[in-house]
Design an enzyme around this catalytic site. Structure first.
Site, mmCIF file in Angstrom:
data_model
loop_
_atom_site.group_PDB
_atom_site.id
_atom_site.type_symbol
_atom_site.label_atom_id
_atom_site.label_comp_id
_atom_site.label_asym_id
_atom_site.label_seq_id
_atom_site.Cartn_x
_atom_site.Cartn_y
_atom_site.Cartn_z
ATOM 1 N N CYS A 152 -15.270 116.450 -14.062
ATOM 2 C CA CYS A 152 -15.615 115.560 -12.947
ATOM 3 C C CYS A 152 -16.650 116.228 -12.035
ATOM 4 O O CYS A 152 -17.612 115.589 -11.597
ATOM 5 C CB CYS A 152 -14.375 115.208 -12.137
ATOM 6 S SG CYS A 152 -13.101 114.326 -13.049
ATOM 7 N N CYS A 178 -10.381 118.525 -11.657
ATOM 8 C CA CYS A 178 -11.040 118.183 -12.925
ATOM 9 C C CYS A 178 -12.436 118.789 -13.000
ATOM 10 O O CYS A 178 -13.352 118.341 -12.315
ATOM 11 C CB CYS A 178 -11.095 116.661 -13.043
ATOM 12 S SG CYS A 178 -12.102 116.042 -14.384
#
Length: 106
Positions: free
Chosen positions: A37, A34
């Protein structure tokens, strides 16, 4: 309560132990793949050094049962718990909203 480094939780047992205390706990649910993230992680770590709470992160691919238990459906997702009960949630990588949520709840 820990002010400082973010602990990466790698098991359901550890997750339940951390949440089972009386401290305020902030959780970052993330995935290694991700990109958002990765982008918000430095801000999360900075907030961990400033606020009196326990900050942890959980890789949803390594500990999928935790993500299921917490009903996480997107990454990143941030939860704040007090005495084991979730009191706030934020989905997404908006560093300003994350800081506001932590200021409001910690």
């Amino acid at each position: 309560m820990v002010v400082g480094p973010v602990e990466e939780v790698r098991s359901m047992a550890r997750y339940q132990t951390v949440l089972g205390g009386s401290d305020t706990v902030v959780v970052d649910f993330f995935a290694s793949w991700c990109r958002p993230c990765d982008l918000i992680l430095p801000k999360y770590e900075e907030l961990a050094s400033r606020f009196p709470a326990t900050f942890i992160k959980v890789d949803i691919d390594e500990v999928p049962g935790v993500a299921q238990l917490a009903n996480v459906r997107a990454m990143p997702t941030f939860h704040v718990y007090k005495c084991g009960k979730r009191i706030a949630e934020m989905v997404g990588a908006d560093k300003y909203k994350l800081e506001e949520m932590i200021k409001r709840t910690v």
